[in-house]
Design a protein around this motif. Structure first.
Motif, PDB file in Angstrom:
ATOM      1  N   LEU A  17      12.001  -3.409 -14.287  1.00  0.00           N
ATOM      2  CA  LEU A  17      12.070  -2.307 -13.783  1.00  0.00           C
ATOM      3  C   LEU A  17      12.356  -2.734 -12.244  1.00  0.00           C
ATOM      4  CD1 LEU A  17      11.854   1.336 -14.797  1.00  0.00           C
ATOM      5  CD2 LEU A  17      13.809   0.041 -14.824  1.00  0.00           C
ATOM      6  N   GLN A  18      11.490  -3.698 -11.781  1.00  0.00           N
ATOM      7  CA  GLN A  18      10.703  -4.263 -11.115  1.00  0.00           C
ATOM      8  C   GLN A  18      11.914  -4.489  -9.223  1.00  0.00           C
ATOM      9  OE1 GLN A  18       9.048  -7.980 -12.527  1.00  0.00           O
ATOM     10  NE2 GLN A  18      10.815  -9.542 -12.352  1.00  0.00           N
ATOM     11  N   SER A  19      12.841  -4.520 -10.075  1.00  0.00           N
ATOM     12  CA  SER A  19      14.348  -4.789  -8.966  1.00  0.00           C
ATOM     13  C   SER A  19      13.986  -3.056  -8.123  1.00  0.00           C
ATOM     14  CB  SER A  19      15.342  -5.558  -9.239  1.00  0.00           C
ATOM     15  OG  SER A  19      16.040  -5.089 -10.146  1.00  0.00           O
ATOM     16  N   PHE A  20      13.828  -2.679  -8.642  1.00  0.00           N
ATOM     17  CA  PHE A  20      13.864  -1.442  -8.401  1.00  0.00           C
ATOM     18  C   PHE A  20      12.827  -0.761  -7.396  1.00  0.00           C
ATOM     19  CE2 PHE A  20      16.116  -0.682 -12.309  1.00  0.00           C
ATOM     20  CZ  PHE A  20      18.160  -1.262 -10.989  1.00  0.00           C
ATOM     21  N   GLN A  21      12.963   0.628  -6.917  1.00  0.00           N
ATOM     22  CA  GLN A  21      11.788   1.209  -6.334  1.00  0.00           C
ATOM     23  C   GLN A  21      10.809   2.912  -7.154  1.00  0.00           C
ATOM     24  OE1 GLN A  21      12.077   2.029  -1.961  1.00  0.00           O
ATOM     25  NE2 GLN A  21      13.920   0.286  -1.906  1.00  0.00           N
ATOM     26  N   PHE A  22       9.457   2.577  -7.766  1.00  0.00           N
ATOM     27  CA  PHE A  22       9.065   3.120  -8.567  1.00  0.00           C
ATOM     28  C   PHE A  22       7.879   3.095  -8.206  1.00  0.00           C
ATOM     29  CE2 PHE A  22       9.720  -0.455 -10.935  1.00  0.00           C
ATOM     30  CZ  PHE A  22       8.551  -0.542 -11.888  1.00  0.00           C
ATOM     31  N   GLY A  23       7.509   4.022  -9.114  1.00  0.00           N
ATOM     32  CA  GLY A  23       5.360   3.987  -9.293  1.00  0.00           C
ATOM     33  C   GLY A  23       5.826   5.089 -10.677  1.00  0.00           C
ATOM     34  N   ILE A  24       4.587   4.728 -11.484  1.00  0.00           N
ATOM     35  CA  ILE A  24       3.919   5.296 -12.456  1.00  0.00           C
ATOM     36  C   ILE A  24       2.814   5.901 -11.796  1.00  0.00           C
ATOM     37  CG2 ILE A  24       2.318   5.061 -14.584  1.00  0.00           C
ATOM     38  CD1 ILE A  24       5.560   3.778 -14.924  1.00  0.00           C
ATOM     39  N   GLY A  25       3.094   7.428 -12.434  1.00  0.00           N
ATOM     40  CA  GLY A  25       1.955   8.274 -11.834  1.00  0.00           C
ATOM     41  C   GLY A  25       1.831   9.251 -13.231  1.00  0.00           C
ATOM     42  N   GLY A  26       1.279  10.653 -12.546  1.00  0.00           N
ATOM     43  CA  GLY A  26       0.961  11.636 -13.881  1.00  0.00           C
ATOM     44  C   GLY A  26       0.013  11.096 -14.948  1.00  0.00           C
ATOM     45  N   LEU A 129      -2.186  13.663  -6.137  1.00  0.00           N
ATOM     46  CA  LEU A 129      -3.088  14.880  -5.497  1.00  0.00           C
ATOM     47  C   LEU A 129      -2.208  16.034  -5.313  1.00  0.00           C
ATOM     48  CD1 LEU A 129      -5.665  16.214  -5.305  1.00  0.00           C
ATOM     49  CD2 LEU A 129      -6.121  14.784  -3.765  1.00  0.00           C
ATOM     50  N   GLN A 130      -1.645  14.820  -4.123  1.00  0.00           N
ATOM     51  CA  GLN A 130      -0.402  16.174  -3.647  1.00  0.00           C
ATOM     52  C   GLN A 130       0.493  16.649  -4.850  1.00  0.00           C
ATOM     53  OE1 GLN A 130       1.167  13.731  -0.823  1.00  0.00           O
ATOM     54  NE2 GLN A 130      -0.510  13.560   0.445  1.00  0.00           N
ATOM     55  N   LEU A 131       0.617  15.859  -5.533  1.00  0.00           N
ATOM     56  CA  LEU A 131       1.703  16.275  -6.461  1.00  0.00           C
ATOM     57  C   LEU A 131       1.459  17.393  -7.292  1.00  0.00           C
ATOM     58  CD1 LEU A 131       3.397  13.077  -7.212  1.00  0.00           C
ATOM     59  CD2 LEU A 131       4.749  14.842  -5.928  1.00  0.00           C
ATOM     60  N   TYR A 132      -0.304  17.756  -8.097  1.00  0.00           N
ATOM     61  CA  TYR A 132      -0.532  18.665  -8.352  1.00  0.00           C
ATOM     62  C   TYR A 132      -0.200  19.176  -7.727  1.00  0.00           C
ATOM     63  CZ  TYR A 132      -1.200  14.826 -12.761  1.00  0.00           C
ATOM     64  OH  TYR A 132      -0.614  14.375 -14.063  1.00  0.00           O
ATOM     65  N   GLN A 133      -1.128  19.703  -6.602  1.00  0.00           N
ATOM     66  CA  GLN A 133      -1.361  20.251  -5.331  1.00  0.00           C
ATOM     67  C   GLN A 133       0.424  21.434  -5.790  1.00  0.00           C
ATOM     68  OE1 GLN A 133      -2.611  18.835  -2.338  1.00  0.00           O
ATOM     69  NE2 GLN A 133      -4.685  19.654  -2.709  1.00  0.00           N
ATOM     70  N   LEU A 134       0.811  20.668  -5.656  1.00  0.00           N
ATOM     71  CA  LEU A 134       2.807  21.012  -5.326  1.00  0.00           C
ATOM     72  C   LEU A 134       3.074  22.043  -6.540  1.00  0.00           C
ATOM     73  CD1 LEU A 134       4.735  21.486  -3.230  1.00  0.00           C
ATOM     74  CD2 LEU A 134       5.899  19.213  -4.067  1.00  0.00           C
ATOM     75  N   ARG A 140      -5.803  18.403 -12.667  1.00  0.00           N
ATOM     76  CA  ARG A 140      -5.678  17.871 -12.443  1.00  0.00           C
ATOM     77  C   ARG A 140      -5.691  17.598 -11.108  1.00  0.00           C
ATOM     78  NH1 ARG A 140      -4.756  15.392 -17.031  1.00  0.00           N
ATOM     79  NH2 ARG A 140      -3.046  14.925 -18.143  1.00  0.00           N
ATOM     80  N   VAL A 141      -5.881  18.942 -10.083  1.00  0.00           N
ATOM     81  CA  VAL A 141      -6.299  18.986  -8.789  1.00  0.00           C
ATOM     82  C   VAL A 141      -7.886  18.549  -9.344  1.00  0.00           C
ATOM     83  CG1 VAL A 141      -6.427  20.226  -6.450  1.00  0.00           C
ATOM     84  CG2 VAL A 141      -4.399  20.119  -8.270  1.00  0.00           C
ATOM     85  N   ALA A 142      -8.913  19.130  -9.105  1.00  0.00           N
ATOM     86  CA  ALA A 142      -9.929  19.215  -9.436  1.00  0.00           C
ATOM     87  C   ALA A 142     -10.281  17.437 -10.040  1.00  0.00           C
ATOM     88  CB  ALA A 142     -10.681  19.987 -10.457  1.00  0.00           C
ATOM     89  N   GLN A 143      -9.817  17.242 -10.922  1.00  0.00           N
ATOM     90  CA  GLN A 143     -10.077  16.042 -11.478  1.00  0.00           C
ATOM     91  C   GLN A 143      -9.884  14.685 -10.436  1.00  0.00           C
ATOM     92  OE1 GLN A 143      -7.306  15.782 -15.230  1.00  0.00           O
ATOM     93  NE2 GLN A 143      -9.204  14.810 -16.272  1.00  0.00           N
ATOM     94  N   LEU A 144      -8.471  14.873  -9.574  1.00  0.00           N
ATOM     95  CA  LEU A 144      -7.987  13.751  -8.725  1.00  0.00           C
ATOM     96  C   LEU A 144      -9.029  14.342  -7.228  1.00  0.00           C
ATOM     97  CD1 LEU A 144      -4.873  12.963  -9.033  1.00  0.00           C
ATOM     98  CD2 LEU A 144      -6.527  11.310  -9.161  1.00  0.00           C
ATOM     99  N   LYS A 145      -9.772  15.007  -7.005  1.00  0.00           N
ATOM    100  CA  LYS A 145     -10.711  15.088  -5.962  1.00  0.00           C
ATOM    101  C   LYS A 145     -11.586  14.278  -6.459  1.00  0.00           C
ATOM    102  CE  LYS A 145      -8.765  19.560  -3.446  1.00  0.00           C
ATOM    103  NZ  LYS A 145      -8.612  21.029  -3.699  1.00  0.00           N
TER     104      LYS A 145
END
Length: 159
Positions: A17-26, A129-134, A140-145
Motif C-alpha cells: 500500500l506504499q503508494s497510498f496515504q495511510f498509517g497503522i495505529g490502534g 491518544l486523540q482517537l482513543y479519547q474520541l 487506552r488513553v491512560a496507556q498512551l498518556k
C-alpha cells in the motif's frame, strides 16, 4: 519484538500500500511501542481519497470485506473490516467522526505526521491518544498518556 509473524504481515501490507496515504495505529501501534502484548486486529487510517483504492487493493489480494453492523456513535465516512485466513482482521477507516452528546465530532487524519520504520508506516502515538479519547477508551488513553509523559521526561533528562 515478539510476534515476528505480525511484523512480517505489517511489512507486507505496508509495502503493498506504499503508494497510498495511510498509517497503522490502534493496538498494533501500542504493540510496537511495547504497551500491548498481543494486538487483536490491524487498525489502519487512510485519506478519504485513498479509501476505495486501498479497499480494491486488499480485495485483489484475497482479503474478504466483512459487513460491519452500524455503530450508534461511530459515524466515520468510510469503514470496512477485511479478513483473510492467517491474518488479524484489518479495520480500514477514513473520515473519522464520532457522535458525542448529539454532536458529530470529526477527526482529521494527517498522513504527513506518519513515519516509516522497518517498512511499516506508523501513525503518531499522539494521534491515537486523540482517537482513543474520541472513541471513549479510557484504558487506552491512560496507556498512551503514561507513554507520552515518559517520553517527555526522558527528553527533558537528556537535554
Amino acid at each position: 519484538m515478539k510476534h515476528p509473524e505480525l511484523q512480517t504481515q505489517l511489512q507486507q501490507l505496508c509495502t503493498k500500500l506504499q503508494s497510498f496515504q495511510f498509517g497503522i495505529g490502534g493496538s498494533c501501534l501500542l504493540w510496537h511501542l511495547g504497551l500491548e502484548a498481543s494486538p487483536n486486529d490491524i487498525d489502519m487510517v487512510c485519506t478519504e481519497a485513498d479509501f476505495a483504492a486501498i479497499c480494491d487493493t486488499l480485495k485483489a489480494d484475497d482479503f474478504m470485506a466483512q459487513n460491519a453492523a452500524p455503530h450508534p456513535q461511530y459515524m466515520s465516512v468510510h469503514f470496512c473490516r477485511f479478513s483473510q485466513k492467517g491474518w488479524p482482521d484489518i479495520e480500514l477507516m477514513a473520515g473519522i467522526a464520532v457522535k458525542q452528546h448529539d454532536e458529530l465530532v470529526h477527526w482529521t487524519f494527517k498522513p504527513r505526521q506518519c513515519h516509516w520504520q522497518n517498512q511499516i508506516c506508523w501513525m503518531p502515538p499522539a494521534d491515537w491518544l486523540q482517537l482513543y479519547q474520541l472513541f471513549n477508551r479510557p484504558q487506552r488513553v491512560a496507556q498512551l498518556k503514561r507513554y507520552l509523559l515518559e517520553l517527555t521526561l526522558q527528553s527533558l533528562n537528556n537535554s
